[in-house]
Design a protein around this motif. Structure first.
Motif, PDB file in Angstrom:
ATOM      1  N   PHE A 192       4.158  82.923  -2.856  1.00 35.45           N
ATOM      2  CA  PHE A 192       2.950  83.629  -3.310  1.00 35.45           C
ATOM      3  C   PHE A 192       1.701  82.755  -3.319  1.00 35.45           C
ATOM      4  O   PHE A 192       0.664  83.158  -3.840  1.00 35.45           O
ATOM      5  CB  PHE A 192       3.187  84.206  -4.714  1.00 35.45           C
ATOM      6  N   LEU A 193       1.792  81.543  -2.781  1.00 34.93           N
ATOM      7  CA  LEU A 193       0.618  80.652  -2.818  1.00 34.93           C
ATOM      8  C   LEU A 193      -0.527  81.263  -2.021  1.00 34.93           C
ATOM      9  O   LEU A 193      -0.309  82.000  -1.068  1.00 34.93           O
ATOM     10  CB  LEU A 193       0.963  79.266  -2.260  1.00 34.93           C
ATOM     11  N   GLU A 195      -4.020  80.167   0.164  1.00 35.94           N
ATOM     12  CA  GLU A 195      -4.619  78.988   0.787  1.00 35.94           C
ATOM     13  C   GLU A 195      -5.884  78.587   0.025  1.00 35.94           C
ATOM     14  O   GLU A 195      -6.574  79.429  -0.546  1.00 35.94           O
ATOM     15  CB  GLU A 195      -4.921  79.277   2.255  1.00 35.94           C
ATOM     16  N   LYS A 250       7.284  90.963  -2.074  1.00 35.39           N
ATOM     17  CA  LYS A 250       6.281  90.151  -1.367  1.00 35.39           C
ATOM     18  C   LYS A 250       5.279  91.057  -0.638  1.00 35.39           C
ATOM     19  O   LYS A 250       4.061  90.873  -0.739  1.00 35.39           O
ATOM     20  CB  LYS A 250       6.987  89.203  -0.384  1.00 35.39           C
ATOM     21  N   ASN A 254       1.153  91.602  -1.824  1.00 34.33           N
ATOM     22  CA  ASN A 254       0.007  91.427  -0.927  1.00 34.33           C
ATOM     23  C   ASN A 254      -0.745  92.742  -0.730  1.00 34.33           C
ATOM     24  O   ASN A 254      -1.977  92.770  -0.687  1.00 34.33           O
ATOM     25  CB  ASN A 254       0.457  90.862   0.425  1.00 34.33           C
ATOM     26  N   PHE A 295      -9.509  89.376  -8.303  1.00 33.65           N
ATOM     27  CA  PHE A 295      -9.460  90.117  -7.034  1.00 33.65           C
ATOM     28  C   PHE A 295     -10.320  91.370  -7.019  1.00 33.65           C
ATOM     29  O   PHE A 295      -9.966  92.383  -6.443  1.00 33.65           O
ATOM     30  CB  PHE A 295      -7.998  90.425  -6.642  1.00 33.65           C
ATOM     31  N   LYS A 297     -13.765  90.845  -6.340  1.00 32.63           N
ATOM     32  CA  LYS A 297     -15.026  90.334  -5.814  1.00 32.63           C
ATOM     33  C   LYS A 297     -15.304  91.033  -4.480  1.00 32.63           C
ATOM     34  O   LYS A 297     -14.525  90.880  -3.516  1.00 32.63           O
ATOM     35  CB  LYS A 297     -14.892  88.814  -5.598  1.00 32.63           C
ATOM     36  N   SER A 299     -16.807  91.741  -0.894  1.00 29.50           N
ATOM     37  CA  SER A 299     -17.051  90.761   0.173  1.00 29.50           C
ATOM     38  C   SER A 299     -17.265  91.494   1.488  1.00 29.50           C
ATOM     39  O   SER A 299     -17.155  92.716   1.569  1.00 29.50           O
ATOM     40  CB  SER A 299     -15.856  89.828   0.298  1.00 29.50           C
ATOM     41  N   GLY A 303      -9.813  88.414   4.800  1.00 27.49           N
ATOM     42  CA  GLY A 303      -9.219  87.856   6.016  1.00 27.49           C
ATOM     43  C   GLY A 303      -7.939  87.151   5.642  1.00 27.49           C
ATOM     44  O   GLY A 303      -7.347  87.427   4.589  1.00 27.49           O
ATOM     45  N   CYS A 306      -2.228  86.929   6.297  1.00 24.66           N
ATOM     46  CA  CYS A 306      -1.154  87.772   5.758  1.00 24.66           C
ATOM     47  C   CYS A 306      -1.522  89.160   5.263  1.00 24.66           C
ATOM     48  O   CYS A 306      -0.729  90.078   5.440  1.00 24.66           O
ATOM     49  CB  CYS A 306      -0.424  87.010   4.664  1.00 24.66           C
ATOM     50  N   PHE A 368     -11.609  81.863   6.611  1.00 26.18           N
ATOM     51  CA  PHE A 368     -11.461  83.190   5.987  1.00 26.18           C
ATOM     52  C   PHE A 368     -11.735  83.158   4.491  1.00 26.18           C
ATOM     53  O   PHE A 368     -11.931  84.194   3.857  1.00 26.18           O
ATOM     54  CB  PHE A 368     -10.098  83.808   6.299  1.00 26.18           C
ATOM     55  N   LYS A 369     -11.750  81.951   3.902  1.00 26.46           N
ATOM     56  CA  LYS A 369     -12.164  81.768   2.509  1.00 26.46           C
ATOM     57  C   LYS A 369     -12.515  80.298   2.346  1.00 26.46           C
ATOM     58  O   LYS A 369     -12.257  79.500   3.249  1.00 26.46           O
ATOM     59  CB  LYS A 369     -11.054  82.198   1.540  1.00 26.46           C
ATOM     60  N   ARG A 475     -20.837  87.269   0.532  1.00 28.70           N
ATOM     61  CA  ARG A 475     -19.875  86.759  -0.449  1.00 28.70           C
ATOM     62  C   ARG A 475     -20.393  86.783  -1.880  1.00 28.70           C
ATOM     63  O   ARG A 475     -19.710  86.314  -2.792  1.00 28.70           O
ATOM     64  CB  ARG A 475     -19.497  85.315  -0.083  1.00 28.70           C
TER      65      ARG A 475
HETATM   66  O1  LIG Z   1       1.086  85.933   1.735  1.00 26.59           O
HETATM   67  C1  LIG Z   1       0.092  85.246   1.842  1.00 26.59           C
HETATM   68  O2  LIG Z   1      -0.289  84.719   2.881  1.00 26.59           O
HETATM   69  C2  LIG Z   1      -0.805  85.010   0.669  1.00 26.59           C
HETATM   70  O3  LIG Z   1      -1.913  85.932   0.841  1.00 26.59           O
HETATM   71  C3  LIG Z   1      -2.937  85.830  -0.130  1.00 26.59           C
HETATM   72  O4  LIG Z   1      -3.475  84.503  -0.124  1.00 26.59           O
HETATM   73  P1  LIG Z   1      -4.591  84.055   0.947  1.00 26.59           P
HETATM   74  O5  LIG Z   1      -4.674  85.052   2.035  1.00 26.59           O
HETATM   75  O6  LIG Z   1      -4.281  82.653   1.303  1.00 26.59           O
HETATM   76  O7  LIG Z   1      -5.962  84.017   0.113  1.00 26.59           O
HETATM   77  P2  LIG Z   1      -6.607  85.038  -0.947  1.00 26.59           P
HETATM   78  O8  LIG Z   1      -7.215  84.256  -2.017  1.00 26.59           O
HETATM   79  O9  LIG Z   1      -5.674  86.102  -1.333  1.00 26.59           O
HETATM   80  O10 LIG Z   1      -7.795  85.680  -0.099  1.00 26.59           O
HETATM   81  C4  LIG Z   1      -7.550  86.559   0.976  1.00 26.59           C
HETATM   82  C5  LIG Z   1      -8.858  87.155   1.453  1.00 26.59           C
HETATM   83  O11 LIG Z   1      -9.395  88.055   0.487  1.00 26.59           O
HETATM   84  C6  LIG Z   1     -10.730  87.698   0.181  1.00 26.59           C
HETATM   85  N1  LIG Z   1     -11.008  88.080  -1.222  1.00 26.59           N
HETATM   86  C7  LIG Z   1     -10.194  87.621  -2.213  1.00 26.59           C
HETATM   87  C8  LIG Z   1     -10.422  87.998  -3.520  1.00 26.59           C
HETATM   88  C9  LIG Z   1     -11.480  88.846  -3.829  1.00 26.59           C
HETATM   89  O12 LIG Z   1     -11.749  89.234  -5.000  1.00 26.59           O
HETATM   90  N2  LIG Z   1     -12.274  89.293  -2.810  1.00 26.59           N
HETATM   91  C10 LIG Z   1     -12.049  88.932  -1.510  1.00 26.59           C
HETATM   92  O13 LIG Z   1     -12.784  89.376  -0.617  1.00 26.59           O
HETATM   93  C11 LIG Z   1     -10.809  86.212   0.443  1.00 26.59           C
HETATM   94  O14 LIG Z   1     -12.107  85.772   0.640  1.00 26.59           O
HETATM   95  C12 LIG Z   1      -9.943  86.105   1.678  1.00 26.59           C
HETATM   96  O15 LIG Z   1     -10.681  86.440   2.835  1.00 26.59           O
HETATM   97  C13 LIG Z   1      -2.339  86.053  -1.525  1.00 26.59           C
HETATM   98  O16 LIG Z   1      -3.355  85.848  -2.506  1.00 26.59           O
HETATM   99  C14 LIG Z   1      -1.175  85.100  -1.786  1.00 26.59           C
HETATM  100  O17 LIG Z   1      -0.575  85.406  -3.039  1.00 26.59           O
HETATM  101  C15 LIG Z   1      -0.145  85.266  -0.658  1.00 26.59           C
HETATM  102  O18 LIG Z   1       0.923  84.359  -0.849  1.00 26.59           O
END
Ligand SMILES: O=C(O)[C@H]1O[C@H](OP(=O)(O)OP(=O)(O)OC[C@H]2O[C@@H](n3ccc(=O)[nH]c3=O)[C@H](O)[C@@H]2O)[C@H](O)[C@@H](O)[C@@H]1O
Ligand SMILES: NC(=O)C1=CN([C@@H]2O[C@H](COP(=O)(O)OP(=O)(O)OC[C@H]3O[C@@H](n4cnc5c(N)ncnc54)[C@H](O)[C@@H]3O)[C@@H](O)[C@H]2O)C=CC1
Length: 507
Positions: A192-193, A195, A250, A254, A295, A297, A299, A303, A306, A368-369, A475
């Motif tokens: 669940f990490l 990036e 899982k 997501n 979650f 926010k 945007s 991206g 996953c 992507f972030k 953002r």
């Molecule tokens: O299975 C996976 O690969 C992972 O996918 C996500 O993690 P990740 O994609 O690395 O990063 P996030 O922080 O979830 O952000 C994903 C995207 O959503 C965007 N985002 C996130 C949060 C938010 O409030 N608004 C928003 O637009 C971020 O900018 C980014 O583009 C999940 O948060 C993890 O728990 C999971 O393990």
């Protein structure tokens, strides 16, 4: 009324009791102590996860292997193949002690008691289910390899994100190809990490999930893995379930996270049209403890490798199970994300007097972030594609994404394959200022801290831009009022356009 409340409470605590007895059951039975771990796949998940396992279990030998020799060489160098805050320190603390990176896949499999399968599971690009289903080719080939090479019993752990019931296929393959007398146990242990915060997430996870068959052998294998995580995580946070619940959780987690982003992004469109402010709406909704603040926010779109892949996987699963309404429900989360990116570009075009031809657009951020160099499914890629189609000149700056990666992303088949032509329209800058010089508009695509008002000198940026100078914040990290006082025309996601505020005044 009190009776009703009592019943609700007792049934809620009943669920908790059931869950905790299941989670404690796994560690209370005889099980093997794991001494050697192998991880197949030294990617964004396998590398950090197994590095933390090694750091927190100094008595366990962890070998991370990959078919990609360049990636392994980078893991063995000072310049790790992925950027993650805190990762360098963790790797340095145990590399060469009980953490090893190698291309010798067979040796690592033979030696290990427990094998993580952490290989890629991209969306299928052709054949049945193309565009939706997960390509399980890498998982299958890794599984076949384990069966071929293993000389003793192994616990095989699905770390990759896979469709529900993949463990059954893996077991079938392992049993059909195993040497006589060799026994394999399969566990599901999704990761669940996120990036950018991978090390913090691994060190202090909300939960660790382990799925097993509900047989003595299955529970015993789960107990061996529980022991590894118990090296640094409280036992009550290590949840054990059946295999299929674990696999589905899982995808579900997501999908739910992405759904929240699509929900707030859908609301951002309403905010822009009404004068509501999406940050205020999100803050006020998030104060409801049933909703919570994370979650939400708004945007330019989510991206990452996953979210889209796993939702499409869920859509495909639902369709395969003849549940079209369920499939359509989840598909809308991805469609809303595409709509958000398109909507943002349309706003840029319309603000820039309906033509981008020959105008310079500075793209701040390509990852992507923030805090990652990963660009997989980054909204910036889609944005650049649209801007190119409008014949804009695009200058890209990102503090962590390699130049070669940007070219690779923009020359992906389906986006464009003509590099020379591309380079006439796209340039890569080595600083935010260089990207903004002579630009008509600045577009914030990634929320890197260095793009905030406190870090970037926006007076300097303003001076070097064409006028009127536009900023589009995808953002919501910029201070709109301050930028407007400098002279910028500022457009924020989820806030009304330009002088809308004044046109809405009735007092
Ligand atoms: O299975 C996976 O690969 C992972 O996918 C996500 O993690 P990740 O994609 O690395 O990063 P996030 O922080 O979830 O952000 C994903 C995207 O959503 C965007 N985002 C996130 C949060 C938010 O409030 N608004 C928003 O637009 C971020 O900018 C980014 O583009 C999940 O948060 C993890 O728990 C999971 O393990
Ligand atoms: N990236 C992320 O943040 C997260 C990813 N996941 C899931 O984890 C899995 C892996 O994802 P990433 O690490 O991002 O992928 P990745 O593409 O970064 O790494 C996968 C690695 O596996 C290697 N590989 C493929 N077949 C192999 C084999 N037979 N033997 C040895 N190595 C092999 C590839 O060369 C590659 O280096 C995917 O299923 C993904 O959905 C889960 C949670 C978070």
């Amino acid at each position: 009324m009190e009776e009703v409340l009592k019943n609700v409470k007792s049934s809620a605590s009943g669920v908790a009791a059931q869950r905790s007895s299941r989670s404690l059951g796994a560690i209370d039975i005889p099980h093997k102590k794991v001494e050697k771990i192998c991880c197949l796949g030294a990617g964004y998940v396998g590398g950090p996860t197994c590095a933390v396992i090694a750091a927190r279990n100094p008595h366990v030998q962890v070998t991370i292997v990959d078919l990609n020799a360049l990636r392994i060489a980078a893991w063995n160098s000072d310049d790790l193949p992925i950027y993650e805050p805190g990762l360098d320190e963790v790797v340095k603390s145990c590399r060469g002690r009980n953490l090893f990176f190698s291309t010798d896949v067979d040796k690592a499999i033979i030696e290990a008691d427990l094998i993580f399968v952490s290989v890629n599971t991209p969306t299928k690009t052709q054949g049945m289910g193309a565009g939706f289903a997960a390509d399980l080719g890498y998982v299958e080939s890794a599984t076949r390899h384990i069966a071929k090479v293993a000389q003793g019993d192994k616990i095989v752990v699905e770390k990759s994100t896979v469709p529900c019931r993949t463990a059954q296929s893996m077991r079938f393959i392992l049993e059909a190809n195993a040497r006589p007398g060799i026994h394999f146990d399969i566990l599901s242990n999704p990761e669940f990490l996120a990036e950018g915060t991978a090390i913090a997430d691994l060190m202090n996870p909300d939960r660790v999930l382990i799925g097993s068959l509900n047989t003595e052998a299955g529970r015993s294998a789960a107990a061996s893995l529980v022991d590894i995580y118990a090296g640094w995580i409280k036992r009550e946070q290590i949840i054990t379930t059946n295999l299929w619940s674990s696999e589905l959780t899982k995808l579900a987690a997501n999908a739910m996270l992405a759904q929240r982003i699509s929900s707030i992004n859908a609301l951002s469109a309403i905010c822009e049209a009404t004068g509501a402010d999406v940050d205020e709406v999100s803050y006020a909704c998030g104060l409801d403890t049933r909703i919570g603040p994370k979650f939400l926010k708004a945007s330019v779109g989510f991206g990452g490798s996953c979210f889209q892949k796993d939702i499409l996987n869920l859509v495909y699963l639902s369709e395969s199970l003849h549940l079209p309404e369920v499939a359509a429900y989840w598909k809308q989360v991805v469609e809303m994300n595409e709509y958000q990116k398109k909507r943002f570009v349309n706003r840029i075009i319309s603000c820039l007097f309906n033509t981008l031809t020959g105008k310079k657009i500075a793209i701040l951020g390509f990852a992507f972030k923030k805090d990652t160099g990963d660009t997989r499914e980054s909204p910036a890629i889609t944005l650049c594609k649209y801007l190119r189609a409008e014949r804009a000149n695009v200058a890209i700056y990102d503090p962590k994404v390699a130049e070669s990666q940007i070219w690779m992303d923009l020359t992906e088949p389906g986006i464009t394959d003509d590099l020379a032509k591309l380079q006439k329209q796209i340039s890569i800058a080595d600083s935010a200022y260089a990207a903004c010089k002579g630009a008509d508009a600045v577009v914030v695509c990634t929320e890197w801290d260095e793009f905030r008002n406190t870090r970037l000198d926006y007076r300097k940026v303003y001076e070097m831009m064409n006028k009127p100078a536009f900023i589009f914040d995808g953002r919501l990290i910029l201070d709109q009022k301050e930028l407007e006082s400098i002279g910028f025309h500022v457009e924020m996601i989820g806030r009304p356009r330009g002088n809308f505020e004044t046109s809405m005044q009735w007092e």
